[in-house]
Scaffold this active site. Structure first.
Site, PDB file in Angstrom:
ATOM      1  N   LYS A 116     -18.598 -44.475 -15.701  1.00 20.71           N
ATOM      2  CA  LYS A 116     -17.403 -43.730 -16.097  1.00 20.71           C
ATOM      3  C   LYS A 116     -17.314 -42.311 -15.518  1.00 20.71           C
ATOM      4  O   LYS A 116     -16.670 -41.438 -16.076  1.00 20.71           O
ATOM      5  CB  LYS A 116     -17.268 -43.668 -17.634  1.00 20.71           C
ATOM      6  CG  LYS A 116     -17.467 -44.954 -18.376  1.00 20.71           C
ATOM      7  CD  LYS A 116     -16.884 -46.168 -17.698  1.00 20.71           C
ATOM      8  CE  LYS A 116     -15.375 -46.209 -17.658  1.00 20.71           C
ATOM      9  NZ  LYS A 116     -14.924 -47.373 -16.833  1.00 20.71           N
ATOM     10  N   HIS A 132     -25.653 -47.915 -10.290  1.00 21.18           N
ATOM     11  CA  HIS A 132     -25.873 -47.053 -11.457  1.00 21.18           C
ATOM     12  C   HIS A 132     -27.376 -46.858 -11.687  1.00 21.18           C
ATOM     13  O   HIS A 132     -27.774 -46.315 -12.709  1.00 21.18           O
ATOM     14  CB  HIS A 132     -25.302 -47.695 -12.726  1.00 21.18           C
ATOM     15  CG  HIS A 132     -23.807 -47.725 -12.811  1.00 21.18           C
ATOM     16  ND1 HIS A 132     -23.001 -46.714 -12.348  1.00 21.18           N
ATOM     17  CD2 HIS A 132     -22.963 -48.641 -13.353  1.00 21.18           C
ATOM     18  CE1 HIS A 132     -21.731 -47.019 -12.595  1.00 21.18           C
ATOM     19  NE2 HIS A 132     -21.686 -48.188 -13.182  1.00 21.18           N
ATOM     20  N   SER A 167     -14.538 -41.865 -22.110  1.00 22.22           N
ATOM     21  CA  SER A 167     -14.128 -42.923 -21.196  1.00 22.22           C
ATOM     22  C   SER A 167     -14.969 -44.190 -21.443  1.00 22.22           C
ATOM     23  O   SER A 167     -14.455 -45.312 -21.472  1.00 22.22           O
ATOM     24  CB  SER A 167     -14.300 -42.441 -19.750  1.00 22.22           C
ATOM     25  OG  SER A 167     -13.933 -43.435 -18.838  1.00 22.22           O
TER      26      SER A 167
HETATM   27  P1  A3P Z   1     -10.780 -42.366 -17.890  1.00 21.81           P
HETATM   28  O1  A3P Z   1     -11.271 -43.487 -18.760  1.00 21.81           O
HETATM   29  O2  A3P Z   1     -11.118 -41.019 -18.480  1.00 21.81           O
HETATM   30  O3  A3P Z   1      -9.358 -42.482 -17.517  1.00 21.81           O
HETATM   31  P2  A3P Z   1     -15.903 -45.325 -13.285  1.00 21.81           P
HETATM   32  O4  A3P Z   1     -15.186 -45.816 -12.091  1.00 21.81           O
HETATM   33  O5  A3P Z   1     -17.165 -44.572 -12.968  1.00 21.81           O
HETATM   34  O6  A3P Z   1     -16.094 -46.394 -14.300  1.00 21.81           O
HETATM   35  O7  A3P Z   1     -14.974 -44.208 -13.960  1.00 21.81           O
HETATM   36  C1  A3P Z   1     -13.762 -44.557 -14.543  1.00 21.81           C
HETATM   37  C2  A3P Z   1     -13.005 -43.288 -14.865  1.00 21.81           C
HETATM   38  O8  A3P Z   1     -12.516 -42.708 -13.635  1.00 21.81           O
HETATM   39  C3  A3P Z   1     -11.775 -43.578 -15.716  1.00 21.81           C
HETATM   40  O9  A3P Z   1     -11.604 -42.402 -16.528  1.00 21.81           O
HETATM   41  C4  A3P Z   1     -10.694 -43.710 -14.634  1.00 21.81           C
HETATM   42  O10 A3P Z   1      -9.391 -43.561 -15.116  1.00 21.81           O
HETATM   43  C5  A3P Z   1     -11.113 -42.562 -13.725  1.00 21.81           C
HETATM   44  N1  A3P Z   1     -10.499 -42.647 -12.377  1.00 21.81           N
HETATM   45  C6  A3P Z   1     -10.509 -43.675 -11.510  1.00 21.81           C
HETATM   46  N2  A3P Z   1      -9.779 -43.388 -10.405  1.00 21.81           N
HETATM   47  C7  A3P Z   1      -9.303 -42.132 -10.576  1.00 21.81           C
HETATM   48  C8  A3P Z   1      -8.466 -41.261  -9.793  1.00 21.81           C
HETATM   49  N3  A3P Z   1      -7.956 -41.628  -8.614  1.00 21.81           N
HETATM   50  N4  A3P Z   1      -8.176 -40.041 -10.295  1.00 21.81           N
HETATM   51  C9  A3P Z   1      -8.666 -39.649 -11.485  1.00 21.81           C
HETATM   52  N5  A3P Z   1      -9.459 -40.420 -12.276  1.00 21.81           N
HETATM   53  C10 A3P Z   1      -9.769 -41.654 -11.831  1.00 21.81           C
END
Ligand code: A3P
Length: 292
Positions: free
Chosen positions: A46, A101, A131
């Site tokens: 996340k 990870h 998140s």
């Molecule tokens: P949120 O749940 O706060 O919206 P991961 O890919 O490590 O699992 O992280 C997911 C988080 O990154 C989510 O956060 C997702 O919405 C956010 N995310 C993915 N692409 C993004 C982008 N282009 N800009 C901003 N946040 C992004």
């Protein structure tokens, strides 16, 4: 409360997801042969993993940039330890792009002699916790914990898949000399996406012209990614996420923890994390209570 064995198992001090990987496979990764040209995205969950995956796809693949190729990013930058699509990692053409990870001490041995490149992305742990809470209730492979307070205690104790945020970030940060590693934060990407893409390109030794750079930045914005089936992970709703319960790309903002955590929860977080985070300040610029 201990996490359910149905959803996590501990191997060498780290929590993995049983339906995605076995202890034997994790152990085999130590000997996984690394090429100089390999690039690894390393994150705690996340923290902006999928975002960085998309950026790498856009930097490396012209066909991804101009939309002539339709491959989803989960195939282009697959998870090293969670090879759920049974891809042939060994025979993949160079440059191979991977995501992981894993903690620093479980990655392939060869990565540790500074051969391949590692991009480590970290995010304010309060936003990570929020998140992760939402994602746990969306993903069918994670334990559903509807009460944020209970999830928060699990997170602070590192009793979630990928274990403790602090151990992960600190481990990679304090062992940085062993790796050819570049540290980036979600917040930096959010505040200045173009600047972040440029820094990534510089680290990777990739030169894009202005127009190519514009295309990368444009396609890596949250709104654009949400509508891009190659990048929005909506296809995971068929097997890993519960349909109708939300989206992988949820809000994509800095400071959403303030909308979820009570003052008491935030203070609890500070009590557990803040002191221990002091030694990270040379690597990461934020204070966990930073305003945007
Ligand atoms: P949120 O749940 O706060 O919206 P991961 O890919 O490590 O699992 O992280 C997911 C988080 O990154 C989510 O956060 C997702 O919405 C956010 N995310 C993915 N692409 C993004 C982008 N282009 N800009 C901003 N946040 C992004």
């Amino acid at each position: 409360m201990e996490p359910s064995e149905e959803f996590v198992f501990k191997h060498k001090g780290f929590y993995f997801q049983p339906d995605l990987v076995t202890p034997e496979y994790i152990d085999s990764l130590e000997d996984f042969e690394i090429r100089d040209s390999d690039v690894f995205i390393v994150t705690y969950p996340k923290s902006g993993t999928v975002w960085t995956q998309n950026i790498l796809c856009l930097i490396y693949h012209e066909g991804h940039r101009d939309g002539t190729e339709n491959m989803e990013i989960k195939y282009r930058v697959p998870w090293l330890e969670y090879n759920i699509y049974n891809m042939d990692y060994v025979h993949r053409p160079s440059p191979r792009l991977f995501t992981t990870h894993l903690p620093y001490y479980l990655v392939p041995r060869d990565l540790r002699n500074r051969r391949a490149k590692v991009i480590y992305v970290a995010r304010n742990p309060k936003d990570v916790a929020v998140s992760y809470f939402h994602f746990s209730n969306l993903s069918v492979t994670l334990e559903t914990i509807p009460d944020f307070n209970i999830f928060l205690e699990r997170f602070l104790a590192g009793k979630v898949a990928s274990s403790s945020w602090l151990d992960h970030v600190r481990g990679w940060s304090t062992h940085r000399e062993e790796f050819n590693i570049f540290f980036l934060t979600y917040e930096e990407m959010k505040k200045d996406l173009r600047g972040a893409v440029l820094k990534i390109c510089k680290f990777l030794g990739k030169q894009l012209n202005e127009k190519e750079l514009d295309t990368v930045v444009e396609n890596a914005t949250f709104d654009k990614m949400k509508t891009d089936p190659r990048a929005n992970y909506d296809s995971m709703q068929s097997n890993l996420q519960e349909r109708g319960k939300g989206h992988f790309l949820r809000k994509g903002i800095i400071g959403d923890w303030k909308n979820t955590m009570t003052v008491a929860q935030s203070e609890r977080f500070d009590n557990v994390f803040k002191e221990k985070m002091k030694d990270l300040s040379s690597t990461f610029s934020w204070d966990i209570n930073d305003d945007i």
